[in-house]
Enzyme design. Sequence first.
Site, PDB file in Angstrom:
ATOM      1  CG  PHE A 149      -9.660  83.445  11.770  1.00 61.13           C
ATOM      2  CD1 PHE A 149      -9.085  82.747  10.706  1.00 61.13           C
ATOM      3  CD2 PHE A 149      -8.957  83.494  12.964  1.00 61.13           C
ATOM      4  CE1 PHE A 149      -7.846  82.135  10.844  1.00 61.13           C
ATOM      5  CE2 PHE A 149      -7.720  82.891  13.101  1.00 61.13           C
ATOM      6  CZ  PHE A 149      -7.161  82.203  12.045  1.00 61.13           C
ATOM      7  CE  LYS A 173     -17.364  88.966  17.974  1.00 66.01           C
ATOM      8  NZ  LYS A 173     -16.110  89.140  17.149  1.00 66.01           N
ATOM      9  CB  CYS A 281      -9.156  74.276  17.223  1.00 61.04           C
ATOM     10  SG  CYS A 281     -10.762  73.523  16.889  1.00 61.04           S
TER      11      CYS A 281
END
Length: 498
Positions: A149, A173, A281
């Site tokens: 996300f 996906k 991240c």
Amino acid sequence: MRDIEHFIGGRSVAGTSGRHGEVFDPNAGRVQARVALADAAELDRAVASAVEGQRAWAQVNPQRRARVLFEFKRLLERDMDALAHLLSSEHGKVLSDARGDLQRGLEVIEFSCGIPHLLKGEYTQGAGPGIDVFSARQPLGVVAGITPFNFPAMIPMWMFGPAIASGNAFILKPSERDPSVPVRLAELMLEAGLPEGVLNVVHGDKDVVEAILAHPLIKAVSFVGSSDIAQQVYARGAAHGKRMQCMGGAKNHGIVLPDADIDHVISDLMGAAYGSAGERCMALPVVVPVGEETAERLRARLVEAIAELRVGTSFDADAHYGPVVSAAHKARIEDYIQMGVDEGAELVVDGRGFQLPGHEDGFFLKPCLFDRVTADMRTYREEIFGPVLQIVRADSFEQAMELPSRHQYGNGVTIFTRNGDAAREFADRVEVGMVGINVPIPVPVAYHGFGGWKRSGFGDLNQYGMDGVRFYTRTKIVTQRWPRGGATERDFNMPMMK
């Protein structure tokens, strides 16, 4: 209620599974859309479309494939503001950060435009008597990407740019939390001239991930998410014979030596620790000052700088960051903050309990700062993924370097110093995949590659750069000989280059 559908075979396709997920507006704290969640049958439909599209696409020469990416770049730049607004409305990051999300993905598209050169193989003339050897990079076929996300534009483009340029068809996906921008990217690729079926977007949760990993016609899967899930996805995909590339979590450290430019450090830490509400991240959630004097000076300056940070809506031009993505994620971050207090760390700045006037139901958290965090604390060992900065004090350069080297994650690390010898030694010895020297978020440029060590990365190849091209292609090596005259005798020996 707005419905977000799959994108299969060049068109929007309504879900048939009967299942849907909720897409929130993080600024208001309410549902703004619902997204279809696919089942295995819907994935089969996307794969069939991809197989059909890939056959013809692979026959298009690399230069013409690159022209489609050039046009996609133009279209994305044309629609940059609208895409940034759409991204911010579902994720919560401020508009300037959303544009950065799009731009960093676009840079990999620019790199992928060089695919005619990147696919060139090697050639040896005269490897033996009348023998030549050459290699060629060929596409795998149908490949897939499972994206998180926190970067709904950048990471999909990191994956599908080199994959499609190399002649593959791609099934994306995306995260069901902010799925609209990935669909819009696929629509722009179609507008740019990509044939129908070459890029498909299938929404879903764990069920469709399992179906992707087991599908016999999907040859490779790239994944970005938490380390525990990355490790599971890697193992399951590999067990099904797929090529796998799985990027996990991070706990990036910023080492501050006594000679560092403290103004530079504070400025960098504010953006790296709190930008995008810490949902990166490659955020910098741990700062390691070397020496007590450095630690006290850094702490005092951090408290001053944090007081000046402005938390606002995604569309507030003066806000430094906006809400986190969901109520569940906000609760998870707050649980970690309380855990840090219970573990004995000193909560210097507590950002809990904040409500933005006029947006009281939004998912907002003000900045938090911990001091005297130690390496045995769970809040240090695990990824918090929120606007929380932890100070871990070190007595020496060696101790500071051991912290990121021994951590379970090895994504990124930065050292702040004016000492070239110390920086060079640090970069050489630290056991982390991406190193910054006075650079707070050391994400490599598009023509290098992104990848962490240890539990931050599972697989042998990094994302984008030449590793991205290698991941989405396989090398065929041809050894050829054109005999002069007919064969005179049979040879049962192993061929040798005499």
